[in-house]
Write a protein that holds these residues in place. Structure first.
Motif, mmCIF file in Angstrom:
data_model
loop_
_atom_site.group_PDB
_atom_site.id
_atom_site.type_symbol
_atom_site.label_atom_id
_atom_site.label_comp_id
_atom_site.label_asym_id
_atom_site.label_seq_id
_atom_site.Cartn_x
_atom_site.Cartn_y
_atom_site.Cartn_z
ATOM 1 N N TRP A 183 0.857 -1.188 0.000
ATOM 2 C CA TRP A 183 0.000 0.000 0.000
ATOM 3 C C TRP A 183 0.895 1.240 0.000
ATOM 4 N N THR A 184 0.519 2.230 -0.787
ATOM 5 C CA THR A 184 1.161 3.536 -0.747
ATOM 6 C C THR A 184 0.291 4.402 0.140
ATOM 7 N N ARG A 185 0.873 4.948 1.185
ATOM 8 C CA ARG A 185 0.109 5.695 2.176
ATOM 9 C C ARG A 185 0.406 7.187 2.096
ATOM 10 N N SER A 186 -0.593 7.950 2.412
ATOM 11 C CA SER A 186 -0.467 9.401 2.498
ATOM 12 C C SER A 186 0.366 9.761 3.714
ATOM 13 N N ASP A 187 1.049 10.881 3.645
ATOM 14 C CA ASP A 187 1.778 11.382 4.828
ATOM 15 C C ASP A 187 0.812 11.781 5.931
ATOM 16 N N ASN A 188 -0.459 11.967 5.600
ATOM 17 C CA ASN A 188 -1.466 12.385 6.562
ATOM 18 C C ASN A 188 -2.070 11.211 7.305
ATOM 19 N N ALA A 189 -1.715 10.003 6.923
ATOM 20 C CA ALA A 189 -2.321 8.817 7.540
ATOM 21 C C ALA A 189 -1.791 8.557 8.931
#
Length: 115
Positions: free
Chosen positions: A109-115
């Motif tokens: 999974w590629t995750r947002s920095d906001n996660a």
């Protein structure tokens, strides 16, 4: 990890029976098949992007995602054996129309920095 995607729908007027069967009977039966290790269900959201007519026109409103451990060909052979052996039971509340396909994983999974 490969996944099996299955899209289905209930028979008109049988949604509660369909969901009860899917959660209480079908998921446990599927996860008893060697190779199938996890499952998660979804229902098509009323929220769709503008112009997404394919989503609006798709009558198969339920989606199940099954994680497959190991060789998906072996897992699918195990599933066919389970169905033929009567270890997977279908509900009369499930409409006969369905769509199923296996996908191979391409990465994490590629995750947002906001996660």
């Amino acid at each position: 990890m490969p996944i099996l995607i299955v899209k289905t729908k209930p028979v008109l007027g049988s949604e509660e029976q369909y969901n009860d069967w899917y959660d209480a009977q079908h998921l446990p039966e599927m996860l008893a098949v060697p190779g199938f290790v996890a499952a998660r269900r979804y229902r098509k959201s009323v929220t769709q992007s503008a112009g997404n007519t394919a989503a609006a026109d798709d009558p198969l409103e339920y989606l199940a995602v099954y994680e497959i451990e190991g060789d998906p060909t072996v897992a699918l052979e195990n599933l066919v054996t389970a169905v033929r052996g009567g270890r997977i039971h279908m509900s009369p509340a499930k409409a006969p129309e369905q769509f199923a396909i296996v996908y191979d994983e391409l990465g994490d999974w590629t995750r947002s920095d906001n996660a």
